[in-house]
Design a protein around this motif. Structure first.
Motif, PDB file in Angstrom:
ATOM      1  N   THR A 151      -8.743   0.021   5.520  1.00 43.17           N
ATOM      2  CA  THR A 151      -7.733   1.126   5.725  1.00 43.17           C
ATOM      3  C   THR A 151      -7.041   1.382   4.470  1.00 43.17           C
ATOM      4  O   THR A 151      -6.147   0.516   4.216  1.00 43.17           O
ATOM      5  N   VAL A 152      -7.283   2.561   3.867  1.00 45.27           N
ATOM      6  CA  VAL A 152      -6.508   2.743   2.470  1.00 45.27           C
ATOM      7  C   VAL A 152      -5.313   2.812   2.864  1.00 45.27           C
ATOM      8  O   VAL A 152      -4.667   3.206   3.834  1.00 45.27           O
ATOM      9  N   SER A 153      -4.336   2.631   1.651  1.00 50.34           N
ATOM     10  CA  SER A 153      -2.872   2.637   1.799  1.00 50.34           C
ATOM     11  C   SER A 153      -2.230   2.807   0.329  1.00 50.34           C
ATOM     12  O   SER A 153      -2.948   2.308  -0.568  1.00 50.34           O
ATOM     13  N   VAL A 154      -1.180   3.402   0.454  1.00 50.83           N
ATOM     14  CA  VAL A 154      -0.563   4.002  -0.775  1.00 50.83           C
ATOM     15  C   VAL A 154       0.375   2.732  -1.061  1.00 50.83           C
ATOM     16  O   VAL A 154       0.988   2.138  -0.241  1.00 50.83           O
ATOM     17  N   THR A 155       0.297   2.270  -2.344  1.00 47.54           N
ATOM     18  CA  THR A 155       0.984   1.313  -2.872  1.00 47.54           C
ATOM     19  C   THR A 155       2.339   1.554  -3.580  1.00 47.54           C
ATOM     20  O   THR A 155       3.327   0.640  -3.522  1.00 47.54           O
ATOM     21  N   ASN A 156       2.348   2.634  -4.069  1.00 41.69           N
ATOM     22  CA  ASN A 156       3.591   3.209  -4.597  1.00 41.69           C
ATOM     23  C   ASN A 156       3.444   4.700  -4.807  1.00 41.69           C
ATOM     24  O   ASN A 156       2.575   5.242  -5.064  1.00 41.69           O
ATOM     25  N   ASP A 157       4.272   5.312  -4.191  1.00 40.71           N
ATOM     26  CA  ASP A 157       4.140   6.747  -3.459  1.00 40.71           C
ATOM     27  C   ASP A 157       4.359   7.719  -4.664  1.00 40.71           C
ATOM     28  O   ASP A 157       3.764   8.528  -5.051  1.00 40.71           O
ATOM     29  N   PHE A 158       5.584   7.757  -5.154  1.00 39.84           N
ATOM     30  CA  PHE A 158       5.992   8.878  -6.501  1.00 39.84           C
ATOM     31  C   PHE A 158       5.285  10.285  -6.149  1.00 39.84           C
ATOM     32  O   PHE A 158       4.507  10.717  -6.951  1.00 39.84           O
TER      33      PHE A 158
END
Length: 102
Positions: free
Chosen positions: A6-13
């Protein structure tokens, strides 16, 4: 972002989400649109992927129908399988994407 399972954002910016299209194929969706489609995309990743010989990996930044989007960018990651001499897309646990708005 983490592009495995399940893909995930690790730092959004300014990244609102990641769309997982298929193995090694994602869209990075922006929280706020870019000012225009004249932005620069820089990517790198770790070397996750199937085990076995590989000469090199690649990352492609693609645009559907050659029309750059102000709301997302599509990225593919793969490698060369020297057993079959084919290029295959692979997921990676660490994909780094930087966008410089134009």
């Amino acid at each position: 972002f983490n592009g495995t399972g399940t893909v995930s954002v690790t730092n959004d910016f300014n990244v609102s989400s990641i769309t997982d299209h298929a193995t090694g194929d994602w869209s990075v969706n922006f929280g706020s649109n870019m000012a225009n489609a004249n932005y620069c995309v820089m990517c790198c990743s770790n070397s996750d992927g199937p085990t076995g010989p590989s000469n090199w990996g690649f990352i492609c930044v693609t645009q559907v129908k050659d029309t750059p989007s102000v709301s997302a960018v599509r990225i593919c990651r793969g490698h060369e399988d020297t057993n079959t001499n084919n290029y295959v897309l692979v997921d990676t646990s660490m994909m780094f994407v930087t966008i410089c708005d134009g």
